[in-house]
Design an enzyme around this catalytic site. Structure first.
Site, PDB file in Angstrom:
ATOM      1  N   LYS A  12       0.838  -1.200   0.000  1.00  0.00           N
ATOM      2  CA  LYS A  12       0.000   0.000   0.000  1.00  0.00           C
ATOM      3  C   LYS A  12       0.882   1.264   0.000  1.00  0.00           C
ATOM      4  CE  LYS A  12      -3.816  -2.327   2.412  1.00  0.00           C
ATOM      5  NZ  LYS A  12      -4.819  -2.202   3.509  1.00  0.00           N
ATOM      6  N   TYR A  52     -12.284  -2.862  -3.600  1.00  0.00           N
ATOM      7  CA  TYR A  52     -12.835  -2.862  -2.240  1.00  0.00           C
ATOM      8  C   TYR A  52     -14.356  -2.892  -2.240  1.00  0.00           C
ATOM      9  CZ  TYR A  52      -8.266  -2.130   0.010  1.00  0.00           C
ATOM     10  OH  TYR A  52      -6.984  -2.286   0.487  1.00  0.00           O
ATOM     11  N   HIS A 122      -1.884  -5.519   1.303  1.00  0.00           N
ATOM     12  CA  HIS A 122      -3.147  -6.222   1.054  1.00  0.00           C
ATOM     13  C   HIS A 122      -2.796  -7.610   0.542  1.00  0.00           C
ATOM     14  CE1 HIS A 122      -7.027  -7.294  -0.691  1.00  0.00           C
ATOM     15  NE2 HIS A 122      -6.332  -7.727  -1.717  1.00  0.00           N
ATOM     16  N   GLU A 133      -9.459 -10.226  -8.077  1.00  0.00           N
ATOM     17  CA  GLU A 133      -8.510  -9.109  -7.890  1.00  0.00           C
ATOM     18  C   GLU A 133      -7.376  -9.146  -8.918  1.00  0.00           C
ATOM     19  OE1 GLU A 133      -7.412  -9.459  -3.756  1.00  0.00           O
ATOM     20  OE2 GLU A 133      -9.433  -8.911  -3.073  1.00  0.00           O
TER      21      GLU A 133
END
Ligand code: IDP
Ligand code: MG
Length: 141
Positions: A12, A52, A122, A133
């Site tokens: 991140k 998300y 993540h 994803e």
């Protein structure tokens, strides 16, 4: 082998800003997983909204998206037997203050008292999430 998995890992923006992208890659490789894709990129609202999806409507959703757009992230696809579970174990629990020492979040993260938990990485949480994803971040893979 048919049960080799792939997972999506993100370093991140807090991790990239702090110069910890290499340390996260080192831990993934030291554990024995293989890197299948690595790309530094800045995410936009569309990508993060999809990524998300499960958190839309929660109070931390917009702070989370704003945080994730605040700088580049290192997007990684790693592979290996049980890598989805294995990387979640390397990452540690969501809250870095409580995450076990030895984990990425436990060793390198802390609570900054912000609206969103900044926890460095993540990792996909299931084979279904991983497939979804990876398709979002690496549509060509
Ligand atoms: P995970 O990343 O450990 O899978 P999730 O529950 O999927 O955790 O939450 C996604 C991300 O949203 C977390 O990694 C963290 O950055 C942030 N987050 C989760 N729960 C909270 C919260 O209660 N307050 C603020 N931020 C949160
Ligand atoms: Mg999650």
């Amino acid at each position: 082998m048919s049960d080799i998995q792939r997972t999506l890992i993100l370093v991140k923006p807090d991790g990239v800003r702090r110069g910890l992208a290499g340390e996260v890659l080192r831990r993934i490789e030291a554990k024995g997983y293989t890197l299948a894709a690595v790309e530094l990129r800045t995410a936009d609202d569309a990508l993060l909204g999809a990524h998300y999806e499960e958190h839309q409507g929660k109070p931390f959703f917009q702070p989370l998206v704003d945080f994730m757009k605040s700088g580049p992230v290192l997007a990684v696809v790693a592979e290996g037997h049980r890598v989805i579970e294995g990387f979640r174990s390397l990452a540690g629990s969501t809250e870095p203050t409580a995450a076990a020492p030895g984990t990425i979040r436990g060793d390198l993260g802390r609570d900054w008292g912000l609206a969103v938990v900044q926890n460095l990485v993540h990792g996909s949480d299931s084979p279904e999430s991983a497939e979804r994803e990876i398709g979002l971040w690496f549509p060509g893979l």
